[in-house]
Write a protein that holds these residues in place. Structure first.
Motif, mmCIF file in Angstrom:
data_model
loop_
_atom_site.group_PDB
_atom_site.id
_atom_site.type_symbol
_atom_site.label_atom_id
_atom_site.label_comp_id
_atom_site.label_asym_id
_atom_site.label_seq_id
_atom_site.Cartn_x
_atom_site.Cartn_y
_atom_site.Cartn_z
ATOM 1 N N GLN A 297 0.852 -1.178 0.000
ATOM 2 C CA GLN A 297 0.000 0.000 0.000
ATOM 3 C C GLN A 297 0.889 1.228 0.000
ATOM 4 O O GLN A 297 2.065 1.164 0.348
ATOM 5 N N GLU A 298 0.301 2.360 -0.367
ATOM 6 C CA GLU A 298 1.072 3.589 -0.403
ATOM 7 C C GLU A 298 0.948 4.298 0.928
ATOM 8 O O GLU A 298 -0.132 4.346 1.515
ATOM 9 N N ASP A 299 2.037 4.833 1.452
ATOM 10 C CA ASP A 299 1.911 5.605 2.686
ATOM 11 C C ASP A 299 1.801 7.097 2.352
ATOM 12 O O ASP A 299 1.730 7.474 1.184
ATOM 13 N N GLU A 300 1.789 7.943 3.389
ATOM 14 C CA GLU A 300 1.533 9.374 3.182
ATOM 15 C C GLU A 300 2.504 9.988 2.179
ATOM 16 O O GLU A 300 2.145 10.823 1.369
ATOM 17 N N SER A 301 3.767 9.542 2.242
ATOM 18 C CA SER A 301 4.762 10.168 1.385
ATOM 19 C C SER A 301 4.845 9.497 0.018
ATOM 20 O O SER A 301 5.747 9.786 -0.763
ATOM 21 N N GLY A 302 3.916 8.598 -0.276
ATOM 22 C CA GLY A 302 3.899 7.993 -1.590
ATOM 23 C C GLY A 302 4.813 6.799 -1.747
ATOM 24 O O GLY A 302 4.950 6.257 -2.834
ATOM 25 N N LEU A 303 5.430 6.373 -0.652
ATOM 26 C CA LEU A 303 6.295 5.194 -0.721
ATOM 27 C C LEU A 303 5.445 3.931 -0.604
ATOM 28 O O LEU A 303 4.400 3.939 0.043
#
Ligand SMILES: [Zn+2]
Ligand SMILES: [Zn+2]
Ligand SMILES: [Zn+2]
Ligand SMILES: [Zn+2]
Ligand SMILES: [Zn+2]
Lengths: 297, 422
Positions: free
Chosen positions: B43-49
């Protein structure tokens, strides 16, 4: 792939979990005072922290009625300050140790009255080892890059045979996650538990011959990280005492009877296994074997 | 020898590397991607990683279900596990084993799985013995005799991995039957057959041999690599074994490893016995002594028989002088967690925490991790019903799956003295 940098990092950075034997019954009868022992240990721990700023030290007290965490160099709850005469390691550890010793003594009181003396109780090594392993699992969980964990048992009091199963469980779990258990044993006879622990997990077992030079032994034998050990000539094993404890009397034995159903060990012949309830067939002193038969023929 | 050489220096890291190297051996088109669907667990986290999905709660729920199932089966079939097993592994090396439906060939895959199985088997059955038999050119051949050292079996098998001719179930069973009829009465006799062929080329009546196996109480299990065969099914049904056919390599691995834990002992199959055993001490690394097994002077290692003080090189073994069974006591102790399992921990429910917050400790007793979730509210935790200490979910799993000790119970003496006093 992140494996290369993580290896560099993990080879040299250590997470050292120390279990410190505080058993008052041992120290009150031992020739070397606890306070002096402690000053060697503190100097050693400080030197570990100074070797690398990423090194981490955790100290767990092995009391005779309880165990507790005394110090964690990574914790932000260390309230002591370095501004005083002592670094925070010393002040926090000593403060926690004092609180712990008082509490441990409190727990002892009703017991001593009930038991009425007898042999001095052993330290709860199984407890502090279990806690150390839980802590180390947390380090493993923290991600692919973590310091290399190892356990150092500073032990003086004799083995508690009733802890046999628990200590063996801890040893196998440490072996399974490749955590070496180093042991520095200062008691008069060798500790069979710690010899086995270090042998099975690939750690170092050492009994320093002169306690006055304790810091030297600590810093030359136990301060080296796992990576460097491959290049050193560390003390060789002087043998391993593989004796077990019987389930019936909690005695340490080198020969005994083993239940073929559950592998419980007994020091004498029984008709029925007290662990699994199996009733044994004819009293058999030995496994009939091909070599046996050959010899008779 | 210096034992530091053998020690893996950085735990999990190296294992991962090996796995990757395994995959890299294959060409890209030979690897399987359809199975693992690895993209779904990201899944993507807040920073797009990209990060793996946080599945702790789900995992923990699954783990607790497993634990409960284990506890309930353990309660019914408690401890009665025949732990002294005599197992022959029969490996079919007829020409059917050269098929390449498993990559690179059935034979190579079998070799790999048998190696893993042997290691796991001795981990779980410290007193047991394994022997290896191969079938080739219609003849059964005994590769290794019954023994307790995993390395010697693995070495022997790896040196003999080539196939030709037909398979003969009867020859293999007759050979194994001869060996297993000699073992002591408390031992459990088992055969595990890894069968690649779809036929058997026998000199006599196979049905008769199956009846002999049944009479000798030999539990025969078969794992097929091709398709189901009546005769294999019949063999396993008659002798109380299991029969299964592997679909692919991972399924094969699963099927093979199912045979590693001890089968529930059936009382009539083996009589319980007390066996006299010695727990020899290991000699100093620098000591020189003459061993009885090689009859020559050797430096270092070695064990001393507690009864007659003679030196042997390896354990487990039998003292050649006094006949005492010598075993390394840690070998026995490896199975003790089966005997004294720790009770499942109770989940600390959210409501009871709010009601009696003074009972709630903020750190896990085992690892000191904070038990508070975001916003300083109590997170999920468990508590040991005996010592009432609180643990985080990770410690809960570690304690029950690997450690087999409750750190709380182990570190308070008063709990011990109370139980012994009662
Ligand atoms: Zn006894
Ligand atoms: Zn038993
Ligand atoms: Zn002997
Ligand atoms: Zn925890
Ligand atoms: Zn507990």
């Amino acid at each position: 792939m992140p494996s290369a940098p993580s290896k560099l990092y993990s080879d040299d950075v250590s997470l050292l979990v120390v279990t410190l034997d505080t058993n008052p019954f041992f120290w009150s009868t031992f020739s070397f005072p606890f306070s002096e022992f402690l000053s060697h240990v503190l100097a050693f721990l400080n030197s570990i922290l100074l070797l690398s700023q990423l090194n981490q030290v955790v100290v767990i007290a092995t009391g005779c009625n309880s165990c507790t965490y005394l110090y964690d160099s990574s914790s932000d709850k260390n309230h002591g300050s370095t501004t005083g005469s002592m670094p925070s390691l010393y002040s926090d550890l000593l403060h926690n140790l004092e609180v712990f010793l008082a509490g441990d003594q409190q727990l002892a009181k009703p017991r001593v009255n009930a038991a009425g003396g007898g042999a001095p109780p052993p330290s709860l090594l199984s407890g502090s080892l279990s806690m150390a392993l839980c802590y180390i699992q947390r380090a493993f969980r923290s991600g692919p890059i973590h310091p290399q964990p190892r356990i150092l048992c500073l032990q003086g009091s004799a083995d508690g045979p009733e802890q046999y199963v628990a200590i063996m469980n801890s040893i196998f779990s440490a072996q399974h996650s490749t955590v070496p258990i180093d042991s520095c044993y200062i008691g008069s006879n060798n500790s069979a538990f710690l010899q086995q622990a270090s042998y099975i997990t690939g750690g170092i077992y050492y009994r320093p011959p002169h306690l006055d030079g304790l810091f030297q032994y600590f810093s030359t034998v136990f301060a080296t990280d796992l990576h460097s050990r491959a290049f050193l000539r560390l003390p060789k094993s002087v043998g391993v005492d593989f004796r077990a404890s019987c389930f019936c009397h909690k005695q340490t034995i080198d020969m005994g009877y083993v239940c073929s159903v559950c592998l419980s060990i007994f020091c004498e012949h029984h008709d029925k296994c007290s662990t699994c309830g199996s009733v044994f067939g004819q009293a058999q002193s030995n496994v009939p074997s091909s070599t046996d038969r050959k010899r008779k023929a | 020898m210096n034992n530091t050489v053998k020690r893996p220096l950085n735990g999990g890291v190296e294992d991962d590397d090996e796995d990757e190297a395994d995959g890299a051996d294959l060409e890209a088109w030979e690897r399987t991607y359809a199975e693992d669907r690895s993209w779904e667990s990201l899944q993507e986290d807040e920073s797009g990683l990209l990060r793996p999905i946080d599945t702790t709660a789900i995992h923990h729920a699954q783990y607790r279900r497993r634990l409960r199932a284990l506890a309930s089966t353990a309660a019914t079939a408690r401890i009665q596990k025949g732990l002294i097993r005599y197992l022959y592994i029969v490996v079919d090396l007829s020409k059917a084993a050269s098929e390449t439906d498993l990559k690179p060939s059935r034979m190579a895959v079998i070799g790999r799985q048998v190696e893993a199985f042997i290691r796991e088997f001795f981990d779980q059955n410290p007193l047991s013995h394994i022997g290896l038999v191969t079938i080739k050119d219609g003849i059964a051949h005994c590769l290794t005799e019954l023994g307790g050292s995993p390395e010697s079996h693995i070495k022997a098998l790896m040196g003999k991995l080539e196939c030709s001719g037909d398979a003969s179930l009867q020859n293999a069973l007759e050979l194994v039957l001869g060996y297993l009829n000699q073992i002591p009465s408390y031992g459990h006799r088992e055969v595990l057959i890894l069968y690649s062929a779809l036929s058997t080329c026998d000199p006599g009546d196979l049905m008769e041999t199956i009846q002999k196996c049944k009479k000798s109480k030999i539990r025969c299990s078969v794992i097929g690599l091709a398709a189901e065969m009546f005769i294999c099914k019949h063999l396993s049904q008659e002798t109380g074994g299991t029969y299964s056919v592997a679909l692919d390599e991972s399924h094969l691995k699963e099927l093979v490893l199912e045979h590693a834990p001890p089968p529930p002992a059936i009382a009539e199959y083996a009589t319980a016995n007390l066996i006299k055993m010695g727990f020899p001490q290991r000699a100093a690394e620098s000591a020189v002594a003459i061993c009885t097994c090689h009859e020559e002077a050797r430096t270092g290692g070695g064990y001393t028989c507690p009864r007659c003080k003679v030196r042997v090189c390896e354990l487990p073994t039998e003292c050649r002088i006094c006949g005492l069974t010598l075993i390394s006591s840690p070998h026995l102790a490896r199975s003790y967690h089966h005997l004294f399992p720790i009770v499942p921990f109770d989940e600390v429910s959210q409501t009871s925490q709010n009601g009696s917050s003074h009972n709630f400790s903020s750190d896990c007793f085992g690892c000191q991790q904070s038990l508070l979730s975001q916003g300083n509210k109590p997170g999920l935790s468990v508590t040991c019903p005996k010592c009432k200490q609180q643990f985080c979910l990770d410690c809960d799993i570690y304690i029950h799956e690997s450690l087999h000790n409750c750190p709380g119970c182990e570190s308070f003496r008063h709990s011990n003295s109370v139980t012994t006093a009662q």
